[in-house]
Design an enzyme around this catalytic site. Sequence first.
Site, PDB file in Angstrom:
ATOM      1  N   LYS A  97       0.877  -1.169   0.000  1.00  0.00           N
ATOM      2  CA  LYS A  97       0.000   0.000   0.000  1.00  0.00           C
ATOM      3  C   LYS A  97       0.914   1.218   0.000  1.00  0.00           C
ATOM      4  CE  LYS A  97      -3.415   2.713   2.361  1.00  0.00           C
ATOM      5  NZ  LYS A  97      -3.810   3.241   3.679  1.00  0.00           N
ATOM      6  N   GLY A 158      -8.085   9.525   9.636  1.00  0.00           N
ATOM      7  CA  GLY A 158      -8.422   9.634  11.043  1.00  0.00           C
ATOM      8  C   GLY A 158      -9.472  10.660  11.401  1.00  0.00           C
ATOM      9  N   ALA A 184      -9.579   6.011   4.074  1.00  0.00           N
ATOM     10  CA  ALA A 184      -9.359   7.161   4.961  1.00  0.00           C
ATOM     11  C   ALA A 184     -10.629   7.970   5.196  1.00  0.00           C
ATOM     12  CB  ALA A 184      -8.259   8.074   4.438  1.00  0.00           C
ATOM     13  N   GLY A 185     -10.810   8.335   6.458  1.00  0.00           N
ATOM     14  CA  GLY A 185     -11.911   9.200   6.839  1.00  0.00           C
ATOM     15  C   GLY A 185     -13.236   8.511   7.073  1.00  0.00           C
ATOM     16  N   ASN A 206      -9.505   1.887   9.594  1.00  0.00           N
ATOM     17  CA  ASN A 206      -8.608   1.627  10.713  1.00  0.00           C
ATOM     18  C   ASN A 206      -9.065   2.367  11.969  1.00  0.00           C
ATOM     19  OD1 ASN A 206      -4.951   1.721  11.152  1.00  0.00           O
ATOM     20  ND2 ASN A 206      -6.544   1.203  12.562  1.00  0.00           N
ATOM     21  N   THR A 207      -8.952   3.695  11.960  1.00  0.00           N
ATOM     22  CA  THR A 207      -9.201   4.486  13.165  1.00  0.00           C
ATOM     23  C   THR A 207     -10.554   4.198  13.798  1.00  0.00           C
ATOM     24  OG1 THR A 207      -7.776   6.267  12.349  1.00  0.00           O
ATOM     25  CG2 THR A 207      -9.348   6.834  14.085  1.00  0.00           C
TER      26      THR A 207
END
Length: 258
Positions: A97, A158, A184-185, A206-207
């Site tokens: 990645k 995040g 992301a986000g 993830n976050t």
Amino acid sequence: MDELVIAGRSFSSRLMVGTGKFASNSLMADALAASGSQIVTVALRRVDIDRPEDDLLAHIDRDKYLLLPNTSGARDADEAVRLARLARAAGCEPWVKLEVTPDPYYLLPDPIETLKAAEILVKEGFVVLPYINADPVLAKHLQEAGTATVMPLGAPIGTNKGVRTRDNIAIIIEQAIVPVVVDAGLGAPSHVAEAMEMGADAVLVNTALAVTPDPAGMANAFRLGVEAGRRAFLAGLPAQQQKAEASSPLTGFLRDEQ
């Protein structure tokens, strides 16, 4: 549900999961299991070679998950390429990645350095999954360079703001010749459902999983969101319209229409 195919390899799950920010490796492992994911990203700089028993990789079943090293922390193409080579030398599959984020505050990807690194890594035989701004022109250049996917951001890493780049992602999906992974986000199951309803091939989270009090429970919720969004896309969502339209006829029951 239909399978996701990347570089000729098939996956039954369309949810990719990152391994950062979890309070413990055991919580991370529980979240991975609950997510149903088959592709797991890990930053090479988080791997503790000197203490393998405590290392992150000891909690990831390599027979169950494709380990996707990322170049998190790279500020330019040279650093990203170096990290990818280190991952391969450490025994990882040649999948990467690609992340090039020179600005530590917003972590927005550098388009020029990302394209430069992608061209080098593709020539070296890597399967490259690049993290990018939702830029349709850059996405086309990366596909022409031979990347296996494009990974446009929904919002900065995040932030949990959801698909703020919806219009541009829609263009990328329309023009794509490789899988589009929204990355992301994405902070709620409804966010991943939205991305999948648009026609994205997969999402990476993830976050939102790592910071919740119940990572496994949230991972399961995201799994269901991805599945619901994909099934809705395949079934065909109804077109939006301005005027109301009754689902049942209003005439011939209470009154006769003249």
